[in-house]
Design a protein around this motif. Structure first.
Motif, PDB file in Angstrom:
ATOM      1  N   LEU B  19       9.808   7.973   1.617  1.00  0.00           N
ATOM      2  CA  LEU B  19       8.933   7.115   2.430  1.00  0.00           C
ATOM      3  C   LEU B  19       8.128   6.169   1.540  1.00  0.00           C
ATOM      4  CD1 LEU B  19       7.646   9.601   5.161  1.00  0.00           C
ATOM      5  CD2 LEU B  19       9.158   7.637   5.480  1.00  0.00           C
ATOM      6  N   ALA B  20       7.665   6.690   0.388  1.00  0.00           N
ATOM      7  CA  ALA B  20       6.864   5.868  -0.526  1.00  0.00           C
ATOM      8  C   ALA B  20       7.690   4.698  -1.052  1.00  0.00           C
ATOM      9  CB  ALA B  20       6.347   6.733  -1.681  1.00  0.00           C
ATOM     10  N   TRP B  22      10.320   3.417   0.263  1.00  0.00           N
ATOM     11  CA  TRP B  22      10.591   2.530   1.404  1.00  0.00           C
ATOM     12  C   TRP B  22       9.374   1.621   1.653  1.00  0.00           C
ATOM     13  CZ3 TRP B  22      12.002   4.774   6.932  1.00  0.00           C
ATOM     14  CH2 TRP B  22      12.255   3.711   7.809  1.00  0.00           C
ATOM     15  N   GLN B  23       8.195   2.243   1.672  1.00  0.00           N
ATOM     16  CA  GLN B  23       6.965   1.484   1.934  1.00  0.00           C
ATOM     17  C   GLN B  23       6.783   0.395   0.872  1.00  0.00           C
ATOM     18  OE1 GLN B  23       4.709   1.807   4.614  1.00  0.00           O
ATOM     19  NE2 GLN B  23       4.063  -0.144   3.713  1.00  0.00           N
ATOM     20  N   VAL B  24       6.929   0.784  -0.386  1.00  0.00           N
ATOM     21  CA  VAL B  24       6.752  -0.181  -1.481  1.00  0.00           C
ATOM     22  C   VAL B  24       7.787  -1.305  -1.345  1.00  0.00           C
ATOM     23  CG1 VAL B  24       6.966  -0.498  -3.985  1.00  0.00           C
ATOM     24  CG2 VAL B  24       5.745   1.493  -3.078  1.00  0.00           C
ATOM     25  N   SER B  26       9.285  -2.418   1.245  1.00  0.00           N
ATOM     26  CA  SER B  26       9.069  -3.341   2.356  1.00  0.00           C
ATOM     27  C   SER B  26       7.785  -4.158   2.166  1.00  0.00           C
ATOM     28  CB  SER B  26       9.088  -2.602   3.695  1.00  0.00           C
ATOM     29  OG  SER B  26       7.831  -2.038   3.972  1.00  0.00           O
ATOM     30  N   SER B  27       6.709  -3.553   1.599  1.00  0.00           N
ATOM     31  CA  SER B  27       5.492  -4.364   1.441  1.00  0.00           C
ATOM     32  C   SER B  27       5.595  -5.318   0.255  1.00  0.00           C
ATOM     33  CB  SER B  27       4.235  -3.491   1.345  1.00  0.00           C
ATOM     34  OG  SER B  27       4.433  -2.418   0.465  1.00  0.00           O
ATOM     35  N   SER B  38       8.980  -1.872   7.967  1.00  0.00           N
ATOM     36  CA  SER B  38       8.208  -0.835   7.281  1.00  0.00           C
ATOM     37  C   SER B  38       8.447   0.515   7.949  1.00  0.00           C
ATOM     38  CB  SER B  38       6.721  -1.187   7.342  1.00  0.00           C
ATOM     39  OG  SER B  38       6.252  -0.989   8.663  1.00  0.00           O
ATOM     40  N   PRO B  39       8.201   1.628   7.202  1.00  0.00           N
ATOM     41  CA  PRO B  39       8.362   2.956   7.790  1.00  0.00           C
ATOM     42  C   PRO B  39       7.539   3.083   9.070  1.00  0.00           C
ATOM     43  CG  PRO B  39       7.917   3.149   5.442  1.00  0.00           C
ATOM     44  CD  PRO B  39       7.791   1.691   5.796  1.00  0.00           C
ATOM     45  N   TYR B  40       6.343   2.446   9.071  1.00  0.00           N
ATOM     46  CA  TYR B  40       5.488   2.552  10.247  1.00  0.00           C
ATOM     47  C   TYR B  40       6.168   1.950  11.482  1.00  0.00           C
ATOM     48  CZ  TYR B  40       1.784   1.653  13.583  1.00  0.00           C
ATOM     49  OH  TYR B  40       1.063   1.595  14.733  1.00  0.00           O
ATOM     50  N   GLU B  41       6.717   0.761  11.301  1.00  0.00           N
ATOM     51  CA  GLU B  41       7.384   0.086  12.430  1.00  0.00           C
ATOM     52  C   GLU B  41       8.567   0.896  12.948  1.00  0.00           C
ATOM     53  OE1 GLU B  41       7.984  -4.458  12.419  1.00  0.00           O
ATOM     54  OE2 GLU B  41       7.400  -3.932  10.365  1.00  0.00           O
TER      55      GLU B  41
END
Ligand SMILES: Nc1ncnc2c1ncn2[C@@H]1O[C@H](COP(=O)(O)OP(=O)(O)OP(=O)(O)O)[C@@H](O)[C@H]1O
Ligand SMILES: [Mg+2]
Lengths: 270, 252
Positions: B19-20, B22-24, B26-27, B38-41
């Motif tokens: 997840l980390a 992935w987050q990095v 995408s941001s 993003s993982p959130y979306e």
């Protein structure tokens, strides 16, 4: 031990009666491929005795008891039990490899009771007979366990009980203790001797340990290299129950030395 | 805190790590945000989806996979036992079974389409076809490799051929049967998802992934992929748990 329990005698012979042969083997022949293992072999097994079978590696000890117990067919010859065929009698067989002989999906108790199920004994009676056997042997074992939860010796004890539950007229054991450690082997020898004394069942034991063979036997059947002949049928007269003291008894030592001599003579005869 | 008490949480480390990254990714815009939300979306799309359309698709796929596995089990297990208990029968059919086992089940779609049309029957029967062969092969193998000593022991105790089959061979083959069932259900899921994508399907996870991609709704597509992954993992776990419960002696 449960001494209050009245002894439930398994079928036994009248001590006064002369011993008639229990098993008569005549003209037994067996070949594997080109190897002749038995050629016109004759043998009488006395009733109510424990016979140890001893001989060189690969001479046909297992083959002999497997043919008597009907596990493998004979090429020729007759094997009769008091004049009856195998299908007319009750017998038990204990395998060397208890791990592969017990059913791991059944609890120990159900393993022991299984042969009764094959004899179409109703469930309630099966349970009663199994419980009676266990109580009679005075074995302290949690029979609700599965075989894989038990030690090797306990598993082999379960195998032996499974063979005894039908109250067999004859019991075959093929190197039953050779997969156990030494301490367990000594313990199991005593257990087997006790079972033999109490039940009086004819037993045929294949052993690769001469001391064990002599210690347990009434007669030691010494076989030659194949084609196997009876090299000697040595009587062991030591009184039962035999103990550690028996091992150093002069007659016992002499009998054992005699068996060893016969064995070595047979081994050298290349 | 001592080190031992942390051990049960080790598997989570990989998840958090993924997840980390992935987050990095995408941001920091390493990957086009349209292609990789993003993982959130994606998580949001999953959460909302599972309470609506995606949840419905999820259930549909479960239904089809379960149906094909059940059919495959009902046909494959008895056939496997029969085949395994007769060496001659097995040897004479071995090549045929191996051949079809090696044939990609997806190659059978057109044939089954002709036979059953575009409905659920086609998807379920192709998946069942693939799973049957896997299950049958494993069951037969398990029966054939039953311990000889155990069979002899049963025979010595007076068990008839039928008794030996049901009291010994059946149990002896159970561990291998479960291997077959686990492989079978995984294969059935793969076939069902592919079928849902391409064989005029209106629902199911395969359809959901495909439709999201066509409409370029990327968070929804990731949500559907994740749902398919969770389903595959869950089915495998389910069979493992059943196996541990019923085949308690396996490997001991
Ligand atoms: N199924 C078989 N096919 C071919 N040969 C066999 C078979 N079973 C046994 N033999 C051979 O027959 C001979 C006797 O075998 P058997 O197992 O009876 O010997 P044994 O006296 O019990 O030996 P061990 O001391 O190793 O237990 C051996 O030479 C063995 O190789
Ligand atoms: Mg042997």
């Amino acid at each position: 031990m449960n001494s209050a329990q009245p002894a439930v005698r398994l079928p036994s012979t009248d001590a006064a009666a002369p011993k008639r042969p229990h098993v008569t083997i005549r003209g037994l022949s067996k070949t594997f491929g080109k190897t002749v293992i038995y050629d016109n072999f004759d043998l009488d097994i006395p009733r109510g005795e424990l016979i140890s079978v001893f001989g060189p590696n690969g001479c046909g000890k297992s083959t002999l008891i497997n043919m008597i117990a009907g596990l493998i067919p004979v090429d020729a010859g007759k094997i009769l039990f008091d004049g009856m065929t195998l299908s007319e009698i009750k017998f038990g067989y204990v395998f060397q490899n208890y791990r592969e002989a017990l059913f791991p999906w059944m609890r120990a108790f159900d393993n022991i009771a299984y042969p009764l199920k094959m004899m179409k004994v109703p469930p309630a009676e099966r349970k009663a007979r199994t419980e009676r056997l266990v109580a009679h042997l005075g074995i302290k074992l949690d029979l609700n366990m599965y075989p894989y939860q038990m030690s090797g010796g306990q598993q082999q004890l379960v195998s032996i009980m499974r063979a005894l539950v039908v109250e067999p007229e004859i019991l075959f054991l093929d190197e039953p203790f050779s997969a156990l450690d030494y301490e367990m082997t000594l313990f199991m020898r005593e257990q087997l001797q006790k079972l033999f004394i109490e039940s009086g069942t004819t037993m045929v034991l294949v052993s690769h340990d001469l001391e064990e063979a002599v210690y347990l036997a009434d007669h030691v059947l010494l076989l030659s290299r194949h084609p196997a002949r009876v090299a000697d049928f040595t009587e062991v007269t030591a009184a039962r129950p035999r103990t550690d003291a028996t091992l150093s008894d002069i007659d016992f030592v002499r009998t054992k030395a005699h068996c060893l001599e016969v064995f070595q003579r047979e081994v050298r005869r290349a | 805190m001592n080190k031992k008490s942390l051990e049960p949480f080790l598997p989570i480390v990989g998840v958090i790590g993924l997840l980390a990254v992935w987050q990095v990714a995408s941001s920091a815009k390493w990957v086009d945000p349209v292609l990789l939300p993003s993982p959130y979306e994606a998580g949001k799309a999953f959460w909302i989806g599972m309470h609506g359309e995606l949840g419905f698709d999820f259930v549909k796929t479960i239904y089809r996979t379960a149906m094909s596995t059940v059919i495959a089990g009902i046909i494959g297990i008895p056939l496997g036992i029969v085949l395994g208990s007769s060496e001659k029968l097995y040897r004479s059919l071995e090549f045929v079974i191996d051949f079809f086992r090696s044939t990609p089940a997806s190659a059978m779609f057109p044939l089954f389409l002709v036979m059953f049309g575009v409905g659920d029957e086609t998807k379920i029967s192709v998946a069942a076809f693939g799973a049957i062969l896997v299950i049958l092969f494993n069951v037969a193998y398990g029966v054939m490799n039953a311990r000889k000593t155990r069979l002899l022991a049963a025979k010595v105790m007076g068990a008839s051929r039928m008794r030996v089959l049901f009291d010994v061979m059946l149990f002896e083959s159970l561990p291998q049967t479960f291997v077959g069932l686990r492989n079978g259900v995984s294969l059935a899921l793969v076939i069902i998802v592919v079928a849902e994508m391409f064989i005029g399907s209106q629902d199911g996870l395969g359809h959901s992934v495909f439709e999201a991609q066509q409409l370029f709704e990327m968070p929804r597509m990731y949500a559907a992929i994740f749902a398919a992954g969770a389903l595959g993992y869950g089915l495998n776990l389910l069979f493992l748990l059943i196996e541990r419960r019923f085949v308690h002696w396996s490997g001991k």
